[in-house]
Design an enzyme around this catalytic site. Structure first.
Site, short mmCIF file in Angstrom:
data_model
loop_
_atom_site.label_atom_id
_atom_site.label_comp_id
_atom_site.label_asym_id
_atom_site.label_seq_id
_atom_site.Cartn_x
_atom_site.Cartn_y
_atom_site.Cartn_z
N CYS A 1 -29.67 47.70 -70.60
CA CYS A 1 -29.38 48.89 -71.39
C CYS A 1 -28.49 49.86 -70.63
O CYS A 1 -28.92 50.93 -70.19
CB CYS A 1 -30.69 49.55 -71.80
SG CYS A 1 -31.63 48.44 -72.83
N PRO B 1 -16.77 37.23 -40.88
CA PRO B 1 -16.45 36.99 -42.29
C PRO B 1 -17.70 36.85 -43.15
O PRO B 1 -18.71 36.30 -42.72
CB PRO B 1 -15.69 35.66 -42.25
CG PRO B 1 -16.20 34.96 -41.05
CD PRO B 1 -16.58 36.03 -40.05
N TYR C 1 -21.88 38.65 -52.70
CA TYR C 1 -22.17 39.97 -53.26
C TYR C 1 -22.62 39.90 -54.72
O TYR C 1 -22.28 40.78 -55.51
CB TYR C 1 -20.96 40.90 -53.08
CG TYR C 1 -20.55 41.04 -51.63
CD1 TYR C 1 -21.38 41.72 -50.74
CD2 TYR C 1 -19.38 40.46 -51.14
CE1 TYR C 1 -21.04 41.82 -49.39
CE2 TYR C 1 -19.04 40.56 -49.79
CZ TYR C 1 -19.88 41.25 -48.93
OH TYR C 1 -19.54 41.34 -47.60
N ARG D 1 -17.57 37.33 -47.40
CA ARG D 1 -17.08 36.86 -48.69
C ARG D 1 -16.29 35.55 -48.61
O ARG D 1 -16.49 34.65 -49.42
CB ARG D 1 -16.19 37.94 -49.31
CG ARG D 1 -15.74 37.67 -50.74
CD ARG D 1 -14.64 38.67 -51.17
NE ARG D 1 -15.00 40.03 -50.87
CZ ARG D 1 -15.67 40.84 -51.68
NH1 ARG D 1 -16.03 40.43 -52.87
NH2 ARG D 1 -15.96 42.07 -51.31
N TYR E 1 -17.46 47.70 -59.16
CA TYR E 1 -16.07 47.80 -58.70
C TYR E 1 -15.06 47.40 -59.77
O TYR E 1 -13.93 47.06 -59.45
CB TYR E 1 -15.80 46.88 -57.51
CG TYR E 1 -16.86 46.74 -56.45
CD1 TYR E 1 -17.16 47.80 -55.60
CD2 TYR E 1 -17.52 45.53 -56.26
CE1 TYR E 1 -18.09 47.65 -54.59
CE2 TYR E 1 -18.45 45.38 -55.25
CZ TYR E 1 -18.74 46.44 -54.42
OH TYR E 1 -19.65 46.28 -53.42
C1 LIG Z 1 -19.59 43.63 -45.00
C2 LIG Z 1 -19.18 43.50 -43.59
C3 LIG Z 1 -18.50 42.37 -43.15
C4 LIG Z 1 -18.09 41.25 -44.08
O1 LIG Z 1 -17.11 41.63 -44.97
P1 LIG Z 1 -16.45 40.54 -45.97
O2 LIG Z 1 -15.47 41.30 -46.72
O3 LIG Z 1 -17.54 40.02 -46.81
O4 LIG Z 1 -15.85 39.48 -45.09
C5 LIG Z 1 -18.18 42.29 -41.81
N1 LIG Z 1 -18.51 43.28 -40.95
C6 LIG Z 1 -19.16 44.38 -41.34
C7 LIG Z 1 -19.51 45.41 -40.35
C8 LIG Z 1 -19.51 44.53 -42.67
O5 LIG Z 1 -20.16 45.64 -43.06
#
Ligand SMILES: *Cc1c(COP(=O)(O)O)cnc(C)c1O
Length: 422
Positions: free
Chosen positions: A351, A282, A379, A284, A324
């Protein structure tokens, strides 16, 4: 006022606080734009995973690209986390923050030979291999060094994560992983290569996923493959379900991590795989709602079609809206009774017309007021840049009731030091 996500950012006597510390005082002391994180919010988010994994052989590997500040990594390392990394730089960062090498996993579609070599030298726990060519490359590097690389193959389960196309990674049309239809062949190839030691299987289907169904679908797909691969005589020690759990940005209702895990683990138990080591990645969901970005209103610019509220944070600090079309709540640190209410596009000084932080937001503000951009723990700083020769923001972590400056504001000297004039 209803704030999204975390109870750790709340108004006390009309003043927005981070874990009880008033944000205006921090803005005054450190200037703006300023990221403020709550360590308790991070640990509370982690605790939901730990509850869900209670009694299991499990490792939570924090995906540090979400927020790679050293003090944040330290927080997770001390709480027992491993780390999911996607570059040599991230591996070095994790080590500097005190991570044990064997708890580091290395994902990514384009690992270079020198990154592979470094990762083998420091002894990381697992390479999550994403293509056939990577099996050969990694094997060659490992054989050359006289070692074996521990590997898992990232399988693309072809599951629709029902998220933004830019953050969906588990579809056949994405660049990530090896198609689930080719997984068995990839494992047979890997098992025959002398420089590789197969230890697991993994997937990661996307980010900001707010439904349970895609995770359960991916779980079933992955477990189908575990059965197939083991039937072919290749044992797998761990199953890594990736990351991707979403957070509440704007009335989003993702499942709690423990609820989600409970449902996934039922599937494991039903197949007699409950004793197997579980790895999660995890990002985010551990940090997203543990941080805000405090910004000052530079000025108001009313117009015939739009009113603009121009602030000192911009797309170089908060890239998600531009990248996004992401939504972040924007709230005042304290109400301004003297300001007239209006609807504003909140924009930065960069800008680019894409440099907006929030559109059509009702606000009652004046120049000099402070706003908090919510859900800014993931992020944001990790994607920040120097575009327009803007120094990156300062960062504060509230921990044990005190505010700690964990990253100074970047100066012109900092970001021009590697340059040379003719
Ligand atoms: C970015 C990423 C994550 C984490 O994703 P989240 O959406 O931030 O939980 C986990 N594994 C891999 C391989 C990633 O590239």
């Amino acid at each position: 006022m209803q704030l999204p996500g975390s109870p750790f950012f709340a108004y006390h006597n009309g003043v927005l606080c981070a874990d009880g510390l008033p944000l205006p005082a921090l803005a005054r002391q450190h200037g703006t734009p300023l990221f403020v994180y709550s360590q308790n919010a991070m640990l509370a988010a982690l605790a939901a995973y730990q509850r869900g994994l209670h009694g299991r052989d499990a490792l939570v590997c924090y995906a540090l690209k979400a927020n790679s500040a050293l003090a944040v990594l330290q927080t997770f390392a001390r709480a027992g986390c491993g780390f999911d990394t996607v570059s040599g730089g991230e591996i070095q960062r994790a080590l500097r923050a005190g991570a044990k090498p064997e708890t580091i996993i290395f994902s990514g579609v384009g690992k270079t030979r020198s990154e592979m070599r470094m990762a083998l030298e420091v002894g990381i726990g697992c390479f999550n291999v994403e293509s056939m060519f990577e099996l050969d490359m990694l094997n060659a590097v490992a054989v050359d060094m006289g070692v074996q690389a521990p590997i898992s193959i990232r399988v693309n389960p072809d599951v629709d994560a029902k998220t933004h196309p830019y953050i969906s990674t588990g579809l056949t049309s994405n660049k990530f992983g090896i198609a689930h239809t080719e997984a068995l062949a990839a494992y047979q190839k890997a098992a025959a290569l002398p420089g590789l030691r197969v230890i697991g299987i993994d997937c990661h289907i996307g980010s900001q996923i707010t439904e349970v169904a895609p995770f359960l679908e991916a779980t079933e797909r992955l477990l189908d493959l575990v059965e197939q691969i083991e039937a072919a005589g290749i044992p797998l020690q761990h199953v890594d379900f990736g990351g991707g759990l979403g957070i509440d940005y704007h009335g989003d209702t993702p499942p709690a991590a423990d609820t989600l895990l409970q449902q996934m683990l039922v599937r494991l138990d039903a197949r007699g795989m409950g004793q197997r080591k579980i790895v999660l990645e995890p990002g985010r969901s551990l940090v997203g709602n543990a941080g805000v970005c405090v910004t000052e209103v530079i000025g108001l610019k009313p117009g015939a079609v739009k009113n603009f509220c121009i602030v000192d944070a911009a797309m170089n600090d908060l890239p998600r809206p531009a990248m996004y079309q992401a939504w972040h709540a924007i709230v005042p640190l304290q109400a301004n009774a003297g300001a007239e209410a209006s609807t504003y596009d909140v924009v930065g000084p960069v800008c680019e017309s894409g440099d907006w932080i929030g559109c059509d937001r009702p606000l009652a503000v004046q120049a000099g007021d402070w706003l908090a951009v919510m859900s800014a723990g993931a992020y944001c700083m990790s994607m920040a840049s120097n575009y327009n020769s803007r120094g990156r923001a300062a960062e504060v972590l509230v921990a044990d009731g005190a505010a700690h400056l964990i990253a100074e504001r970047e100066t012109l000297a900092d970001f021009t030091q590697r340059e040379r004039t003719l």
